[in-house]
Design an enzyme around this catalytic site. Structure first.
Site, PDB file in Angstrom:
ATOM      1  N   LYS A 180      11.422  -1.329   2.344  1.00  0.00           N
ATOM      2  CA  LYS A 180      11.261  -0.756   0.980  1.00  0.00           C
ATOM      3  C   LYS A 180      11.260   0.514   1.970  1.00  0.00           C
ATOM      4  O   LYS A 180       9.744   0.471   1.776  1.00  0.00           O
ATOM      5  CB  LYS A 180      11.484  -0.559   0.151  1.00  0.00           C
ATOM      6  CG  LYS A 180      12.315  -0.567  -0.762  1.00  0.00           C
ATOM      7  CD  LYS A 180      12.493   1.335  -1.195  1.00  0.00           C
ATOM      8  CE  LYS A 180      11.881   2.167  -1.777  1.00  0.00           C
ATOM      9  NZ  LYS A 180      11.565   2.946  -1.280  1.00  0.00           N
ATOM     10  N   GLU A 256      -2.874  -0.635  -0.358  1.00  0.00           N
ATOM     11  CA  GLU A 256      -3.486   0.339   0.296  1.00  0.00           C
ATOM     12  C   GLU A 256      -2.933   1.828  -0.517  1.00  0.00           C
ATOM     13  O   GLU A 256      -1.723   1.931  -0.492  1.00  0.00           O
ATOM     14  CB  GLU A 256      -3.114   0.501   1.898  1.00  0.00           C
ATOM     15  CG  GLU A 256      -3.648  -0.925   2.902  1.00  0.00           C
ATOM     16  CD  GLU A 256      -4.831  -0.577   3.090  1.00  0.00           C
ATOM     17  OE1 GLU A 256      -5.664   0.245   2.261  1.00  0.00           O
ATOM     18  OE2 GLU A 256      -5.729  -2.136   3.547  1.00  0.00           O
ATOM     19  N   CYS A 290      -3.996   9.383   3.462  1.00  0.00           N
ATOM     20  CA  CYS A 290      -5.071   9.510   2.544  1.00  0.00           C
ATOM     21  C   CYS A 290      -5.757   9.600   2.735  1.00  0.00           C
ATOM     22  O   CYS A 290      -6.755   9.376   2.000  1.00  0.00           O
ATOM     23  CB  CYS A 290      -4.192   7.911   2.709  1.00  0.00           C
ATOM     24  SG  CYS A 290      -4.683   6.494   4.302  1.00  0.00           S
ATOM     25  N   GLU A 392      -6.427  13.517  -6.931  1.00  0.00           N
ATOM     26  CA  GLU A 392      -6.055  13.470  -5.617  1.00  0.00           C
ATOM     27  C   GLU A 392      -4.826  14.436  -6.026  1.00  0.00           C
ATOM     28  O   GLU A 392      -4.157  13.777  -6.583  1.00  0.00           O
ATOM     29  CB  GLU A 392      -5.754  11.820  -5.298  1.00  0.00           C
ATOM     30  CG  GLU A 392      -4.773  11.635  -3.787  1.00  0.00           C
ATOM     31  CD  GLU A 392      -4.512  10.557  -3.260  1.00  0.00           C
ATOM     32  OE1 GLU A 392      -3.408   9.815  -4.302  1.00  0.00           O
ATOM     33  OE2 GLU A 392      -4.366   9.900  -2.806  1.00  0.00           O
TER      34      GLU A 392
HETATM   35  P1  NAD Z   1       4.308   6.357  -3.802  1.00  0.00           P
HETATM   36  O1  NAD Z   1       3.532   5.339  -4.536  1.00  0.00           O
HETATM   37  O2  NAD Z   1       4.678   7.617  -4.730  1.00  0.00           O
HETATM   38  O3  NAD Z   1       5.586   5.399  -3.030  1.00  0.00           O
HETATM   39  C1  NAD Z   1       5.072   4.692  -2.453  1.00  0.00           C
HETATM   40  C2  NAD Z   1       6.974   3.762  -1.856  1.00  0.00           C
HETATM   41  O4  NAD Z   1       6.521   3.305  -3.399  1.00  0.00           O
HETATM   42  C3  NAD Z   1       7.926   4.441  -2.169  1.00  0.00           C
HETATM   43  O5  NAD Z   1       8.522   3.041  -0.933  1.00  0.00           O
HETATM   44  C4  NAD Z   1       8.429   3.793  -3.307  1.00  0.00           C
HETATM   45  O6  NAD Z   1       9.779   4.480  -3.503  1.00  0.00           O
HETATM   46  C5  NAD Z   1       7.528   3.134  -3.687  1.00  0.00           C
HETATM   47  N1  NAD Z   1       7.666   2.554  -5.154  1.00  0.00           N
HETATM   48  C6  NAD Z   1       7.564   3.531  -6.148  1.00  0.00           C
HETATM   49  N2  NAD Z   1       7.510   3.231  -7.556  1.00  0.00           N
HETATM   50  C7  NAD Z   1       8.393   1.312  -7.123  1.00  0.00           C
HETATM   51  C8  NAD Z   1       7.422   0.461  -8.158  1.00  0.00           C
HETATM   52  N3  NAD Z   1       7.544   0.497  -9.871  1.00  0.00           N
HETATM   53  N4  NAD Z   1       7.874  -0.741  -7.791  1.00  0.00           N
HETATM   54  C9  NAD Z   1       7.967  -0.618  -6.011  1.00  0.00           C
HETATM   55  N5  NAD Z   1       8.251   0.418  -5.734  1.00  0.00           N
HETATM   56  C10 NAD Z   1       7.931   1.485  -5.982  1.00  0.00           C
HETATM   57  O7  NAD Z   1       3.499   6.668  -2.667  1.00  0.00           O
HETATM   58  P2  NAD Z   1       4.314   8.059  -1.798  1.00  0.00           P
HETATM   59  O8  NAD Z   1       4.105   9.509  -2.822  1.00  0.00           O
HETATM   60  O9  NAD Z   1       4.733   7.725  -0.856  1.00  0.00           O
HETATM   61  O10 NAD Z   1       2.314   7.856  -1.152  1.00  0.00           O
HETATM   62  C11 NAD Z   1       1.571   8.905  -0.965  1.00  0.00           C
HETATM   63  C12 NAD Z   1       0.805   8.017  -1.665  1.00  0.00           C
HETATM   64  O11 NAD Z   1       0.185   7.149  -0.770  1.00  0.00           O
HETATM   65  C13 NAD Z   1      -0.769   9.023  -2.286  1.00  0.00           C
HETATM   66  O12 NAD Z   1      -1.699   8.635  -3.478  1.00  0.00           O
HETATM   67  C14 NAD Z   1      -1.901   8.310  -0.768  1.00  0.00           C
HETATM   68  O13 NAD Z   1      -3.305   8.848  -0.822  1.00  0.00           O
HETATM   69  C15 NAD Z   1      -1.761   7.197  -0.657  1.00  0.00           C
HETATM   70  N6  NAD Z   1      -1.675   6.318   0.272  1.00  0.00           N
HETATM   71  C16 NAD Z   1      -2.620   5.306   1.073  1.00  0.00           C
HETATM   72  C17 NAD Z   1      -2.857   5.059   2.326  1.00  0.00           C
HETATM   73  C18 NAD Z   1      -3.832   4.007   2.426  1.00  0.00           C
HETATM   74  O14 NAD Z   1      -3.928   3.674   3.726  1.00  0.00           O
HETATM   75  N7  NAD Z   1      -4.705   4.001   1.505  1.00  0.00           N
HETATM   76  C19 NAD Z   1      -2.179   5.730   3.361  1.00  0.00           C
HETATM   77  C20 NAD Z   1      -0.920   5.881   3.347  1.00  0.00           C
HETATM   78  C21 NAD Z   1      -0.775   7.134   1.831  1.00  0.00           C
HETATM   79  O1  6OD Z   2      -4.596   4.556  11.198  1.00  0.00           O
HETATM   80  C1  6OD Z   2      -3.957   3.740  10.230  1.00  0.00           C
HETATM   81  O2  6OD Z   2      -3.900   2.228  10.851  1.00  0.00           O
HETATM   82  C2  6OD Z   2      -3.934   3.929   9.039  1.00  0.00           C
HETATM   83  N1  6OD Z   2      -3.915   2.952   8.166  1.00  0.00           N
HETATM   84  C3  6OD Z   2      -3.696   4.998   8.652  1.00  0.00           C
HETATM   85  C4  6OD Z   2      -3.832   5.524   6.978  1.00  0.00           C
HETATM   86  C5  6OD Z   2      -3.138   6.487   6.913  1.00  0.00           C
HETATM   87  C6  6OD Z   2      -2.772   7.092   5.074  1.00  0.00           C
HETATM   88  O3  6OD Z   2      -2.686   8.013   5.165  1.00  0.00           O
END
Ligand code: NAD
Ligand code: 6OD
Length: 488
Positions: A180, A256, A290, A392
């Site tokens: 998804k 993550e 992130c 954040e």
């Molecule tokens: P988000 O949590 O809003 O959405 C991520 C996904 O989850 C989307 O596909 C969304 O449609 C889905 N989603 C939302 N609510 C849901 C539910 N109740 N059930 C199932 N699926 C659901 O995140 P975003 O805005 O897309 O991304 C930004 C965030 O992601 C930031 O907080 C960032 O730090 C984090 N992030 C973390 C990492 C990591 O590796 N730790 C990497 C990238 C982004």
């Molecule tokens: O480099 C990667 O493998 C990884 N998972 C990066 C994540 C970035 C977050 O926004």
């Protein structure tokens, strides 16, 4: 070839329309419509899960590792052959500059298949010889089985890269997937379906359903009882909702999540390296990684110089056509997200921050003024308890705080519910090792940032995640280990 103006689901090797209506995919650089995306309902999600189950039970789950590996390397080659199409699609969905997308998103999106296909071939099993009262002993050995049908829920910031970072190891281990993608960035996941078919990945191994989170494809997929494990990247609050869904049926999760990453700059740091590195760690991808640094702690003797040099560089960030190599920064992903980031800019101002640069919306010119652009922003003078320093933001902004000794810097870096990443800048490597050991995060970089070796563990501590991806660590989630005990 599919028409990318109308993005459909990819189920059992076919593009499928329908569901519970559609939604718009907007280009964040211009605010113009990229495409209309079909939104899956429960029935379509169920079809996708059933086709993944059928593929698991037939060819894919039983295929020899070497054959599976070969096919996944062909997927990587297939992405690279169509590099420009993936690049165009990713840039249209995210607005990120071509320099970034062509060096990170697409090559890494492809490499994620090769690395796990190669690593799995060399992944050992464990064995123990056991003494028994008979005197003959017993032999215990472990075998690994695919976990099953994996639900893959992805964010929008590095769409292809973060999706294949999960799909690569999941498929290498013999699982099948239902992906998804984020509703903001559906296109590269849809395009990947064509590559899967071109190289001969069996039908049903890779499925994509489009939609939002609650009451949509995200919720339907994570609640589906025939999904055996859920891997998620996104916000911590979404991770909590998904964990609740996964509790039914006691399904395992890999998470993550968010971060509020600290960078620490010591007085003996190489100033140029620290400035260049912090420009990337703070502002790369318009602050939407992130791993980005949103808090910088700088040792007092170099504090003024560091703030002034970083500010000069940040003022030089260029905006404009994402396809131009001259463009330094793209926009934020959406109006909703820009409003959120601007609310933190306001909160910082209200709390009395000194604003060294940015704080608003730039004039980019032409069509781009209807996009979600934002200025890189540097603050000093906030308290560690202020909202912009604690929460954040996920935008191109940083608060810089001076410190007087190492213990104080470590304490401030650790004073957060998150624990994802840090970047430490010093020429004193003894100090670097000591500090890296004490900052409670999954990834510490020393004199660099986002330098990735894909064999290493990747993940967050505390509210930043559960489990580790990367290298053989990914196989812990994507396989179920069985022990066989043989009395000799
Ligand atoms: P988000 O949590 O809003 O959405 C991520 C996904 O989850 C989307 O596909 C969304 O449609 C889905 N989603 C939302 N609510 C849901 C539910 N109740 N059930 C199932 N699926 C659901 O995140 P975003 O805005 O897309 O991304 C930004 C965030 O992601 C930031 O907080 C960032 O730090 C984090 N992030 C973390 C990492 C990591 O590796 N730790 C990497 C990238 C982004
Ligand atoms: O480099 C990667 O493998 C990884 N998972 C990066 C994540 C970035 C977050 O926004």
């Amino acid at each position: 070839m599919q028409n990318l103006k109308e993005v459909k689901h990819f189920i059992n090797g076919e593009y499928v329309a329908g569901g519970q209506g559609s939604f718009e995919n907007i280009n964040p650089a211009t605010g113009k419509l990229n495409s209309t995306v079909h939104e899956a309902d429960r029935n379509l999600v169920d079809q996708a899960v059933s086709s993944a189950r059928a593929a698991l039970n037939s060819d894919w789950g039983k295929m020899p590792v070497a054959e599976r590996s070969k096919l996944l390397c062909a997927v990587a080659d297939g992405v690279n052959k169509r590099f420009d199409e993936f690049l165009q699609a990713e840039i249209a969905d995210t607005g990120k500059p071509v320099n970034l997308a062509s060096h990170i998103d697409i090559p890494r999106g492809a490499a994620n298949f090769t690395i796990f296909a190669e690593l799995l071939k060399a992944f050992p099993s464990e064995a123990f010889q056991q003494d028994t009262p008979t005197g003959y002993g017993a032999l215990n050995y472990s075998i690994r089985k695919p976990r099953g049908v994996i639900g893959v829920i992805c964010p929008w910031n590095l769409p292809l890269l973060l999706m294949t970072w999960k799909v690569g190891p999941a498929l290498a281990c013999g699982n099948t997937v239902v992906v998804k993608p984020s509703e903001e960035t559906p296109t590269t996941a849809a395009l990947l379906g064509e590559v899967m078919n071109e190289v001969g990945i069996p039908k049903g191994v890779y499925n994509v359903v489009h939609g939002l989170g609650p009451d949509s494809a995200g919720q339907f997929l994570t609640e589906h009882p025939d999904v055996d494990g859920i891997t998620f990247t996104g916000e911590t609050v979404t991770g909590e909702a998904i964990m609740k869904a996964a509790a039914h049926g006691v399904r395992p999760v890999s998470m993550e999540l968010g971060g509020k990453n600290a960078g620490v700059v010591f007085k003996d740091a190489d100033m140029n390296k620290a400035i260049e590195g912090s420009m990337r760690s703070v502002f790369a991808n318009c602050g939407q990684v992130c791993l980005n640094t949103e808090r910088l702690y700088v040792e007092r003797p170099i504090f003024e110089e560091f703030v002034s040099k970083l500010t000069d560089k940040a003022k030089g960030v260029t905006f404009g056509d994402p396809f131009s190599k001259e463009t330094g920064s793209g926009p934020l992903i959406s109006k909703v997200h820009r409003d959120k980031v601007l609310s933190y800019y306001q909160a910082a101002k209200d709390a009395g921050a000194e604003i060294h640069c940015g704080g608003g919306i730039p004039q980019v010119g032409g069509d781009y003024d209807a996009g979600w652009w934002i200025e890189p922003t540097i603050w000093t003078g906030l308290k560690e308890t202020d909202k912009a320093v604690r929460e954040e933001v996920f935008g191109p902004c940083v608060h810089i705080q001076p410190f007087d000794d190492e213990d104080e810097a470590i304490a401030m870096a650790n004073d957060t519910p998150y624990g994802l990443a840090t970047a430490i800048w010093t020429e004193n490597l003894t100090q670097a090792h000591r500090v890296a050991d004490q900052i409670d995060v999954g990834i510490s970089w020393v004199n660099c940032w986002f330098l990735r070796d894909l064999r290493t563990p990747f993940g967050g501590n505390k509210s930043s995640g559960i489990g580790r991806e990367g290298g053989q660590h990914a196989f812990e989630f994507y396989t179920e280990t069985r022990n066989v005990c043989v009395q000799l």
